[in-house]
Every structure is written in structure tokens, then in C-alpha cells.
Design a protein around this motif. Structure first.
Motif, mmCIF file in Angstrom:
data_model
loop_
_atom_site.group_PDB
_atom_site.id
_atom_site.type_symbol
_atom_site.label_atom_id
_atom_site.label_comp_id
_atom_site.label_asym_id
_atom_site.label_seq_id
_atom_site.Cartn_x
_atom_site.Cartn_y
_atom_site.Cartn_z
ATOM 1 N N GLY A 163 21.068 81.307 62.747
ATOM 2 C CA GLY A 163 22.250 80.681 63.308
ATOM 3 C C GLY A 163 22.647 81.333 64.619
ATOM 4 N N ASP A 164 23.451 80.610 65.417
ATOM 5 C CA ASP A 164 23.873 81.122 66.719
ATOM 6 C C ASP A 164 24.572 82.467 66.598
ATOM 7 O OD1 ASP A 164 22.837 78.902 67.926
ATOM 8 O OD2 ASP A 164 24.757 77.925 68.282
ATOM 9 N N ALA A 165 25.457 82.588 65.629
ATOM 10 C CA ALA A 165 26.216 83.830 65.491
ATOM 11 C C ALA A 165 25.304 85.000 65.172
ATOM 12 C CB ALA A 165 27.283 83.676 64.410
ATOM 13 N N ASP A 166 24.276 84.756 64.376
ATOM 14 C CA ASP A 166 23.373 85.846 64.006
ATOM 15 C C ASP A 166 22.460 86.245 65.171
ATOM 16 O OD1 ASP A 166 24.433 86.157 61.519
ATOM 17 O OD2 ASP A 166 22.874 85.046 60.453
ATOM 18 N N VAL A 167 21.992 85.284 65.957
ATOM 19 C CA VAL A 167 21.191 85.635 67.127
ATOM 20 C C VAL A 167 22.043 86.408 68.129
ATOM 21 C CG1 VAL A 167 19.836 84.759 69.068
ATOM 22 C CG2 VAL A 167 19.666 83.655 66.847
ATOM 23 N N ALA A 168 23.273 85.959 68.319
ATOM 24 C CA ALA A 168 24.178 86.670 69.230
ATOM 25 C C ALA A 168 24.416 88.096 68.744
ATOM 26 C CB ALA A 168 25.504 85.919 69.338
ATOM 27 N N ALA A 169 24.545 88.277 67.438
ATOM 28 C CA ALA A 169 24.773 89.614 66.890
ATOM 29 C C ALA A 169 23.565 90.523 67.121
ATOM 30 C CB ALA A 169 25.092 89.522 65.398
ATOM 31 N N ILE A 170 22.362 89.987 66.938
ATOM 32 C CA ILE A 170 21.150 90.789 67.175
ATOM 33 C C ILE A 170 21.080 91.213 68.640
ATOM 34 C CG2 ILE A 170 18.628 90.707 67.252
ATOM 35 C CD1 ILE A 170 18.741 88.879 64.773
ATOM 36 N N ILE A 171 21.358 90.282 69.542
ATOM 37 C CA ILE A 171 21.322 90.608 70.968
ATOM 38 C C ILE A 171 22.387 91.642 71.308
ATOM 39 C CG2 ILE A 171 21.700 89.671 73.290
ATOM 40 C CD1 ILE A 171 20.408 87.051 72.272
ATOM 41 N N ALA A 172 23.587 91.489 70.744
ATOM 42 C CA ALA A 172 24.651 92.467 70.991
ATOM 43 C C ALA A 172 24.221 93.855 70.534
ATOM 44 C CB ALA A 172 25.930 92.041 70.261
ATOM 45 N N VAL A 188 24.529 76.748 58.974
ATOM 46 C CA VAL A 188 24.234 78.016 58.313
ATOM 47 C C VAL A 188 25.317 78.299 57.273
ATOM 48 C CG1 VAL A 188 23.999 80.500 58.653
ATOM 49 C CG2 VAL A 188 23.026 78.922 60.321
ATOM 50 N N PRO A 189 24.927 78.570 56.036
ATOM 51 C CA PRO A 189 25.938 78.816 55.003
ATOM 52 C C PRO A 189 26.682 80.117 55.259
ATOM 53 C CG PRO A 189 23.752 79.285 54.164
ATOM 54 C CD PRO A 189 23.557 78.659 55.509
ATOM 55 N N PRO A 190 27.912 80.209 54.796
ATOM 56 C CA PRO A 190 28.666 81.453 54.969
ATOM 57 C C PRO A 190 28.029 82.597 54.184
ATOM 58 C CG PRO A 190 29.844 79.936 53.522
ATOM 59 C CD PRO A 190 28.702 79.172 54.097
ATOM 60 N N VAL A 191 28.215 83.801 54.691
ATOM 61 C CA VAL A 191 27.694 84.987 54.008
ATOM 62 C C VAL A 191 28.334 85.101 52.631
ATOM 63 C CG1 VAL A 191 27.552 87.508 54.064
ATOM 64 C CG2 VAL A 191 27.303 86.181 56.185
ATOM 65 N N GLY A 192 27.524 85.274 51.604
ATOM 66 C CA GLY A 192 28.072 85.413 50.261
ATOM 67 C C GLY A 192 26.994 85.363 49.205
ATOM 68 N N PRO A 193 27.313 85.709 47.957
ATOM 69 C CA PRO A 193 26.329 85.740 46.864
ATOM 70 C C PRO A 193 26.065 84.353 46.296
ATOM 71 C CG PRO A 193 28.457 86.429 46.017
ATOM 72 C CD PRO A 193 28.639 86.187 47.502
ATOM 73 N N THR A 194 25.532 83.461 47.140
ATOM 74 C CA THR A 194 25.288 82.086 46.726
ATOM 75 C C THR A 194 23.820 81.721 46.897
ATOM 76 O OG1 THR A 194 25.694 81.194 48.952
ATOM 77 C CG2 THR A 194 27.611 81.452 47.492
ATOM 78 N N ARG A 195 23.400 80.691 46.157
ATOM 79 C CA ARG A 195 22.033 80.207 46.280
ATOM 80 C C ARG A 195 21.750 79.753 47.706
ATOM 81 N NH1 ARG A 195 19.577 75.863 47.351
ATOM 82 N NH2 ARG A 195 17.509 75.362 46.489
ATOM 83 N N GLU A 196 22.724 79.089 48.338
ATOM 84 C CA GLU A 196 22.543 78.562 49.684
ATOM 85 C C GLU A 196 22.308 79.690 50.688
ATOM 86 O OE1 GLU A 196 24.144 75.743 47.044
ATOM 87 O OE2 GLU A 196 25.017 77.692 47.613
ATOM 88 N N TYR A 197 23.086 80.754 50.561
ATOM 89 C CA TYR A 197 22.883 81.871 51.486
ATOM 90 C C TYR A 197 21.563 82.575 51.181
ATOM 91 C CZ TYR A 197 23.825 85.755 54.615
ATOM 92 O OH TYR A 197 23.733 86.665 55.639
ATOM 93 N N GLY A 198 21.169 82.593 49.927
ATOM 94 C CA GLY A 198 19.872 83.156 49.563
ATOM 95 C C GLY A 198 18.733 82.389 50.200
ATOM 96 N N GLU A 199 18.838 81.069 50.246
ATOM 97 C CA GLU A 199 17.812 80.258 50.905
ATOM 98 C C GLU A 199 17.741 80.593 52.394
ATOM 99 O OE1 GLU A 199 16.426 75.580 51.382
ATOM 100 O OE2 GLU A 199 18.404 76.053 50.542
ATOM 101 N N TYR A 200 18.896 80.787 53.013
ATOM 102 C CA TYR A 200 18.931 81.151 54.435
ATOM 103 C C TYR A 200 18.247 82.496 54.652
ATOM 104 C CZ TYR A 200 20.918 82.601 58.953
ATOM 105 O OH TYR A 200 21.088 83.049 60.245
ATOM 106 N N LEU A 201 18.544 83.477 53.818
ATOM 107 C CA LEU A 201 17.935 84.796 53.970
ATOM 108 C C LEU A 201 16.420 84.733 53.794
ATOM 109 C CD1 LEU A 201 20.506 86.990 51.988
ATOM 110 C CD2 LEU A 201 20.197 86.918 54.470
ATOM 111 N N VAL A 202 15.959 83.944 52.847
ATOM 112 C CA VAL A 202 14.514 83.782 52.642
ATOM 113 C C VAL A 202 13.882 83.105 53.852
ATOM 114 C CG1 VAL A 202 12.796 82.500 51.292
ATOM 115 C CG2 VAL A 202 14.572 83.814 50.123
ATOM 116 N N SER A 203 14.569 82.113 54.417
ATOM 117 C CA SER A 203 14.025 81.351 55.535
ATOM 118 C C SER A 203 13.916 82.181 56.805
ATOM 119 C CB SER A 203 14.890 80.111 55.798
ATOM 120 O OG SER A 203 14.849 79.227 54.692
ATOM 121 N N VAL A 204 14.930 83.014 57.094
ATOM 122 C CA VAL A 204 14.922 83.780 58.348
ATOM 123 C C VAL A 204 14.324 85.168 58.181
ATOM 124 C CG1 VAL A 204 16.957 82.539 59.166
ATOM 125 C CG2 VAL A 204 17.258 84.764 58.065
#
Length: 300
Positions: free
Chosen positions: A134-143, A192-208
Motif C-alpha cells: 500500500g501507499d502508506a507502507d511504501v512511504a514508510a519504507i522510504i522514510a 489495503v486492510p487495516p493492521v490487525g489480527p485478521t485473516r484479511e491482514y494476514g493475506e496482505y502480509l503473505v502477499s507482500v
């Protein structure tokens, strides 16, 4: 004797032709340039919370430090030999580093698209997965990258040898830019799903996080990308991991030791995975329990 000479000359001609084809095709693919569509500037604020998020992403989720080393000063990833020489770049602003030469937009292009400042594709850069950040995460890595101490480390340029060129010629995924749609961002990036202990966020973490890059699109295991690299495990519910409890799963990623006492190979980046929070590992567990089971011979 005449027939033997003719056969030998024929074999030499075939080898010369094959070498010429491999060199020509691989050179064309390595020199190919990619046009990346202009996107809205990222909001790189460099506030403490954004930098902390970027550090966590770089060390745990995206696992940048696995290839570029703990200080992000880079290293020779593949030593000189028939495969060639592959260096993981010095990402700092020190001598030999790329940070001072890259704008934020160019860093975003390298991360998400696997494309260098000259338009060519980077070698063995997991942008196949990073394109979904997600945009926010790429921006955070660059920061975060903008704040790390400079490291003076000059590395040899990446240069593929005969085996590396052969892999490129015959379709090995060494240049991810060739498989990315540079004109249209993935639809999932906008939701991008919000950060949290959810299946949706787990899918995002696996994907990226590179899981599909090693374990295959269906997570049922895949052959190694290069000579000497072992096949990856089947991590769907049909694989051995399907018999683990969540406590087993967490313990394996925290310690690198399976329930039967055997150790994970170092090709599995469990040390980076161990940096995930409990909520993140729970989210990944929730997602992996819901992926379709696929039977395969891959070992856990």
C-alpha cells in the motif's frame, strides 16, 4: 573417421549456435527498458511513527535486510561463478550507496516495479510481491531508508554468467519487471486492510512478504529459483503444516525448529519472520488456514 569428424563439427556448431542464442536473448531481456506510469507522490513525512513503521516493514515484513544486510549496506548475494555475480545494492547514502542518487519516486519505482533509474529491470528484486504494498507502507519504507546511517561499501556490479543468462533465456523469474503491469497498479493496493489480527491482514502480509515468490502462487511449494536452491514447502492445509497447531506455527517461526525437532533451512527467512508481532503471526495463521488445500510432494 570422417563421420566422427562430421558429428564432432556438427556438435560444435550446435553448441556455438546455442551459446549465441542464449547470449542474444538474455542480452535483449536484460537491456529491455520499462515505462512506469506516473503516480501521485507518496506522503513521506518522516515523522517518528512513519519511520518506526518503515523499519518494521523493512526488517520483518518485506525482509529487505535478508538480502541487503542488517545495516542495509548490501552484499554480494551470489558469488562470482557460472551463475554470474549478483549484488544486493547498498541502500544507504554512504560511498557506493544508491540512496543519494534516488528520489522518492525512483525508490518507489525500484521497490514496486523492480525498475532502475535507467529504466532497466533489477535482477532478483522481489517486486512481484512488493507491487502490492500500500501507499502508506511504501512511504514508510522510504522514510526509514532516508534515516539510516550511511555505510561505505562499494560492491561489484551485477553481471550474469552463462548459467544466469541461460536461466533468463529459458524463463527463470530473475527479472521481475518483465512480469509486472507497469501501467496499471494492482486493484488490491487501493484496498489495503487495516493492521490487525485478521485473516484479511494476514493475506496482505503473505502477499507482500515474499511467501508466494518462494512457495508458489498457490502456496503448495515450488522448485528453487537457482541451481542449489532447494524446493520450498507446501504451506497449504494439505501439507504437513496443516497438522500443526497455531502454537506450533508460532514456535517454528520464532525459533526455526519444527514440532518434530528438525531445523528449517536458512533459505526460509524465519529470523525475519520472528520479528513479526504476535498479532501479525496470528493474522498469517488465520489466512493460511483458509487457503485451498493443494496436494504436492513438497516437504514442510
Amino acid at each position: 573417421m570422417k563421420w566422427i569428424k562430421r558429428i564432432a563439427l556438427g556438435l560444435v556448431a550446435v553448441i556455438v549456435l546455442l551459446v549465441a542464442v542464449v547470449f542474444g536473448v538474455s542480452e535483449s531481456r536484460m537491456r529491455r527498458t520499462y515505462d512506469v506510469a506516473t503516480v501521485s507522490p507518496l506522503n513521506v513525512t518522516k515523522d517518528p511513527a512513519q519511520i518506526a513503521r518503515g523499519e518494521h516493514l523493512a526488517t520483518a515484513v518485506a525482509k529487505c535486510t535478508d538480502c541487503h544486510t542488517a545495516d542495509l549496506g548490501g552484499k554480494v548475494f551470489i558469488e562470482p561463478g557460472p551463475m554470474g555475480t549478483v549484488s544486493a545494492s547498498n541502500l544507504t547514502a554512504g560511498k557506493g550507496g544508491i540512496l543519494a542518487r534516488y528520489t522518492d519516486a525512483q525508490l518507489e519505482t525500484a521497490i514496486r516495479h523492480g525498475v532502475r533509474t535507467d529504466g532497466r529491470g533489477l535482477v532478483i528484486m522481489p517486486s512481484d510481491e512488493y507491487q502490492y504494498l500500500g501507499d502508506a507502507d511504501v512511504a514508510a519504507i522510504i522514510a526509514y531508508l532516508r534515516t539510516i546511517p550511511p555505510v561505505d561499501r562499494e560492491l561489484p556490479k551485477t553481471k550474469l554468467g552463462p548459467i544466469g543468462r541461460g536461466l533468463v533465456t529459458f524463463g527463470a523469474p530473475l527479472i521481475p519487471a518483465a512480469r509486472i503491469d507497469h501501467g496499471k497498479p494492482p486493484a488490491s493496493r487501493a484496498s489495503v486492510p487495516p493492521v490487525g489480527p485478521t485473516r484479511e491482514y494476514g493475506e496482505y502480509l503473505v502477499s507482500v512478504g515474499g511467501c508466494r515468490g518462494c512457495h508458489g502462487p498457490d502456496l503448495a511449494g515450488a522448485p528453487g529459483h537457482a541451481p542449489g536452491e532447494p524446493a520450498s514447502a507446501n504451506i497449504t492445509p494439505a501439507g504437513p503444516m496443516g497438522r500443526w497447531s497455531e502454537a506450533d506455527f508460532t514456535r517454528v517461526l520464532r525459533t526455526g525448529t519444527r514440532p518434530d525437532g528438525s531445523k528449517l533451512l536458512d533459505f526460509m527467512p524465519w529470523r525475519s519472520m520472528a520479528r513479526h508481532t504476535d498479532d501479525e503471526l496470528h493474522a498469517i495463521w488465520l489466512y493460511l488456514k483458509t487457503v485451498p488445500p493443494v496436494q504436492s510432494a513438497a516437504r514442510s
